[in-house]
Design a protein around this motif. Structure first.
Motif, mmCIF file in Angstrom:
data_model
loop_
_atom_site.group_PDB
_atom_site.id
_atom_site.type_symbol
_atom_site.label_atom_id
_atom_site.label_comp_id
_atom_site.label_asym_id
_atom_site.label_seq_id
_atom_site.Cartn_x
_atom_site.Cartn_y
_atom_site.Cartn_z
ATOM 1 N N ARG A 205 -3.207 13.764 -8.586
ATOM 2 C CA ARG A 205 -1.864 14.658 -8.827
ATOM 3 C C ARG A 205 -1.850 14.613 -7.633
ATOM 4 N NH1 ARG A 205 -2.423 16.691 -14.270
ATOM 5 N NH2 ARG A 205 -1.109 15.104 -14.370
ATOM 6 N N LEU A 206 -0.513 15.082 -7.010
ATOM 7 C CA LEU A 206 0.459 15.671 -5.273
ATOM 8 C C LEU A 206 1.452 16.715 -6.079
ATOM 9 C CD1 LEU A 206 -0.645 12.872 -4.997
ATOM 10 C CD2 LEU A 206 -1.234 13.717 -2.822
ATOM 11 N N LEU A 207 1.317 17.136 -5.009
ATOM 12 C CA LEU A 207 2.055 18.747 -4.664
ATOM 13 C C LEU A 207 2.807 18.025 -3.387
ATOM 14 C CD1 LEU A 207 0.817 21.840 -6.538
ATOM 15 C CD2 LEU A 207 1.734 20.059 -7.535
ATOM 16 N N PRO A 208 4.079 17.781 -3.039
ATOM 17 C CA PRO A 208 5.672 18.410 -1.458
ATOM 18 C C PRO A 208 4.575 18.972 -0.872
ATOM 19 C CG PRO A 208 6.587 18.631 -3.793
ATOM 20 C CD PRO A 208 5.613 18.818 -4.362
ATOM 21 N N ALA B 139 6.477 17.017 -7.545
ATOM 22 C CA ALA B 139 4.886 16.580 -8.085
ATOM 23 C C ALA B 139 5.173 15.587 -7.761
ATOM 24 C CB ALA B 139 3.962 17.047 -9.134
ATOM 25 N N TRP B 140 3.598 14.333 -7.886
ATOM 26 C CA TRP B 140 3.928 13.020 -8.318
ATOM 27 C C TRP B 140 2.505 12.515 -9.166
ATOM 28 C CZ3 TRP B 140 5.030 14.193 -3.083
ATOM 29 C CH2 TRP B 140 4.108 14.575 -2.119
ATOM 30 N N ASP B 141 2.361 11.757 -9.948
ATOM 31 C CA ASP B 141 0.856 11.116 -9.756
ATOM 32 C C ASP B 141 0.968 9.775 -9.481
ATOM 33 O OD1 ASP B 141 0.358 13.989 -11.190
ATOM 34 O OD2 ASP B 141 1.010 12.611 -13.591
ATOM 35 N N GLU B 142 -0.584 9.606 -9.226
ATOM 36 C CA GLU B 142 0.155 8.170 -7.928
ATOM 37 C C GLU B 142 -1.457 7.897 -8.957
ATOM 38 O OE1 GLU B 142 -1.658 8.838 -4.234
ATOM 39 O OE2 GLU B 142 0.585 9.058 -3.135
ATOM 40 N N ILE B 143 -1.072 6.401 -9.819
ATOM 41 C CA ILE B 143 -1.543 5.786 -10.954
ATOM 42 C C ILE B 143 -2.369 4.712 -9.898
ATOM 43 C CG2 ILE B 143 -2.076 4.691 -13.229
ATOM 44 C CD1 ILE B 143 0.352 6.206 -13.869
ATOM 45 N N THR B 144 -3.587 4.255 -10.411
ATOM 46 C CA THR B 144 -4.160 2.872 -9.470
ATOM 47 C C THR B 144 -5.100 2.399 -10.206
ATOM 48 O OG1 THR B 144 -3.889 4.348 -7.753
ATOM 49 C CG2 THR B 144 -5.563 2.134 -7.053
ATOM 50 N N ILE C 29 6.713 5.211 0.146
ATOM 51 C CA ILE C 29 5.970 3.851 -0.159
ATOM 52 C C ILE C 29 5.100 3.409 -1.204
ATOM 53 C CG2 ILE C 29 5.690 1.862 1.428
ATOM 54 C CD1 ILE C 29 6.339 3.055 3.348
ATOM 55 N N GLU C 30 5.528 2.385 -2.730
ATOM 56 C CA GLU C 30 5.406 2.807 -2.971
ATOM 57 C C GLU C 30 3.778 0.830 -3.109
ATOM 58 O OE1 GLU C 30 2.304 2.723 -5.393
ATOM 59 O OE2 GLU C 30 3.985 4.433 -6.758
ATOM 60 N N HIS D 87 0.681 -0.866 0.459
ATOM 61 C CA HIS D 87 0.187 -0.028 0.017
ATOM 62 C C HIS D 87 1.385 0.826 -0.077
ATOM 63 C CE1 HIS D 87 0.188 -0.953 4.224
ATOM 64 N NE2 HIS D 87 0.947 0.665 4.181
ATOM 65 N N ARG D 88 0.545 2.157 -0.562
ATOM 66 C CA ARG D 88 1.133 3.961 -0.488
ATOM 67 C C ARG D 88 1.421 4.299 1.113
ATOM 68 N NH1 ARG D 88 -1.951 5.358 -5.563
ATOM 69 N NH2 ARG D 88 -1.184 4.198 -7.155
ATOM 70 N N GLU D 89 1.727 5.322 1.334
ATOM 71 C CA GLU D 89 2.636 5.721 1.786
ATOM 72 C C GLU D 89 3.455 6.842 1.874
ATOM 73 O OE1 GLU D 89 3.825 4.472 5.776
ATOM 74 O OE2 GLU D 89 2.580 2.008 5.995
ATOM 75 N N ASP D 90 2.981 8.021 2.561
ATOM 76 C CA ASP D 90 3.842 9.393 1.604
ATOM 77 C C ASP D 90 4.215 10.107 3.419
ATOM 78 O OD1 ASP D 90 5.745 11.165 -0.161
ATOM 79 O OD2 ASP D 90 4.212 12.413 1.202
ATOM 80 N N GLU D 91 5.242 10.268 3.441
ATOM 81 C CA GLU D 91 5.914 10.655 4.825
ATOM 82 C C GLU D 91 7.295 11.518 4.993
ATOM 83 O OE1 GLU D 91 7.523 9.567 9.014
ATOM 84 O OE2 GLU D 91 6.610 7.875 7.801
#
Length: 502
Positions: free
Chosen positions: A494-497, A476-481, A440-441, A426-430
């Motif tokens: 789409r998320l920005l830091p 930035a990053w794009d999370e594709i599901t 974590i992807e 699962h995804r985590e961003d910290e």
């Protein structure tokens, strides 16, 4: 023989005129003999003019834009050896149908979803029940329009080229007539060889290549058509919502100074992952692929051939060992072209990006070895952090660190701007205490073939990271599901830091 008296009379008249006027008539210039082309050469030349002119006509003016249900399409006839129908659904991919055997192919490009028609379907799902009949009518109208336009296109193209080549109207008109006859014969052949069951056995490419369940099993479609119709309605609704959502995403347009990194993890022997990754590399113009491990399930030599597509994904592949990847897996990957294997803090520069990583210290499928748990992971992370600091002291700082287990990745806090991990599906961003961002992807393989054992298939997850090409900092990053093994749904966030929210 009949012209002999005339010639003698003409010669006597010329001599008499010369004596009377005192002028001597100059003999007529000798005629230049020209070689008449053979019938075969003339036929070959006419055939070339007909084929080339017809092809140019179709290319320039032989397409029709027509609505089909909630989408706008562009329909075109193209010369082809094998015939068939190709339907392009951007950005998901394409599917090919062996619908007919004739020297023409039907190309259907799905350009866009009409906002008004798609919104009506979303708000009134009951209209889906009549969607099939509507699509049949739309395709029928589009086909008629395309046939008429194609006839005009081939006649115009062949006639225009005939005038340019022969400079006479008769052979030019003959070229136009032959082009029309050729198109009519091709159409008759396509009609005679029409195979309506070809829709049951499509060939997929792009993101659709790993998703035959989008169309379904051929036998179930025939025997349970009502169920299939309901599933098709649900799919159309979901895709409509997808287009609606993606059209409202903030417009993040990376400039040429932006690097694109595709982060994948935990493929777990799912062959559909290679099709997904290859399609994303092309669509996002990916510079580097980073795999944070668990590409295999058991790490056996029998699984190694599964890794062969890695060399042809279209971008450099950076990989670290997971707890399901053996040393044999690592050795096999290290021999493939375009692959960079990282272990024990080794660093490489790929496409201008400095990356270091370490393999997982544990190989859990091997039940003969007792798992050492988190202490072993922390020790591996500490060794990686030490290598990162050594790189910085040597004047070659690392931009991204990679470890499979997040426990090991956390030990790099403060030694690198960004660290990538996987393992937990699962995804985590910290942003950790000393400023390092941990990403974590999830599982890019949807948990692999083991996901079939679950009540619901695990979703396929991957991310596109955008980094400044000069500073190498995350922008930035794009999370594709994608919706599990069926791939019937798709989400892009789409998320920005600074904001860290979709």
């Amino acid at each position: 023989m009949a012209l002999a008296p005339y010639r003698r009379l003409r010669a006597w008249f010329d001599r008499a005129t010369a004596r009377a006027t005192g002028r001597v008539r100059k003999p007529a210039p000798t005629a230049v003999l020209t070689r008449t082309p053979s019938p075969y050469a003339r036929a070959l030349g006419m055939a070339s003019v007909v084929l080339l002119g017809a092809w140019l006509g179709l290319l320039i003016v032989g397409s029709v834009r027509t609505p089909v249900g909630p989408v706008d399409t562009n329909m075109t006839l193209r010369p082809s050896v094998s015939g068939g129908t190709k339907i392009n659904v951007s950005p998901l991919g394409a599917l090919e149908l062996r619908s007919h055997a004739a020297p023409i192919r039907l190309d259907v490009d799905v350009d866009r979803l009409d906002p008004a028609r798609s919104a009506a379907l979303v708000e009134h799902p009951e209209r889906i029940s009549g969607l099939q009949d509507e699509i049949v009518r739309d395709v029928g109208r589009g086909t008629v329009d395309l046939a008429v336009r194609s006839c005009v296109a081939v006649v115009s193209g062949a006639t225009a080229l005939g005038l340019a080549v022969y400079r006479r109207p008769r052979p030019a008109l003959a070229a136009g007539g032959l082009a029309l006859a050729l198109l009519a014969a091709s159409g008759a052949t396509a009609f005679a060889t029409w195979n309506p069951k070809s829709v049951l056995e499509p060939k997929f490419s792009g993101l659709l290549a790993g998703a035959p369940s989008v169309v379904g099993n051929a036998r179930s479609i025939v025997t349970e058509f009502d169920v299939y119709q309901q599933e098709l309605a649900r799919l159309v609704t979901n895709v409509t919502k997808l287009y609606e959502v993606t059209s409202t995403l903030p417009a993040y347009q990376p400039d040429p100074a932006t690097m694109r990194v595709l982060h994948v993890s935990d493929i777990h022997l799912n062959p559909a992952s290679w099709h997904i990754i290859g399609s994303l590399v092309e669509q996002y113009d990916i510079d580097v692929i980073i795999d944070s491990g668990d590409t295999m399930d058991h790490g056996s030599a029998a699984e190694n051939a599964f890794l062969d597509p890695v060399a042809d994904l279209g971008a450099p592949y950076v990989w670290v060992r997971g707890n399901h990847d053996s040393r044999a897996t690592q050795a096999y990957l290290s021999k493939l072209k375009n692959v960079h294997v990282l272990d024990d803090g080794r660093a490489v520069t790929v496409a201008g990006l400095r990356v270091a990583g370490t393999g997982d210290p544990q190989f859990t499928p091997d039940r003969t070895v007792k798992a050492q748990g988190d202490p072993a992971e922390r020790m591996a992370g500490l060794r990686l952090a030490s290598a990162l600091r050594d790189q910085k002291a040597a004047g070659t700082p690392v931009d991204i660190a990679v470890a499979h287990n997040p426990v090991a990745a956390r030990e790099t806090d403060g030694a690198v701007p960004l660290v990538l991990a996987g393992h937990v599906h699962h995804r985590e961003d910290e942003v950790m205490k000393f400023g390092t961002r941990l990403k974590i992807e999830g599982s890019t393989g949807g948990g692999g073939l083991r996901a079939l054992q679950n009540k619901e298939p695990e979703k396929v997850r991957t991310s596109v990271l955008y980094l400044d090409r000069s500073t190498k900092r995350l922008q930035a990053w794009d999370e594709i599901t994608l919706g599990g093994l069926g791939l019937t749904t798709a989400e892009v966030s789409r998320l920005l830091p600074d904001e860290n929210r979709p």
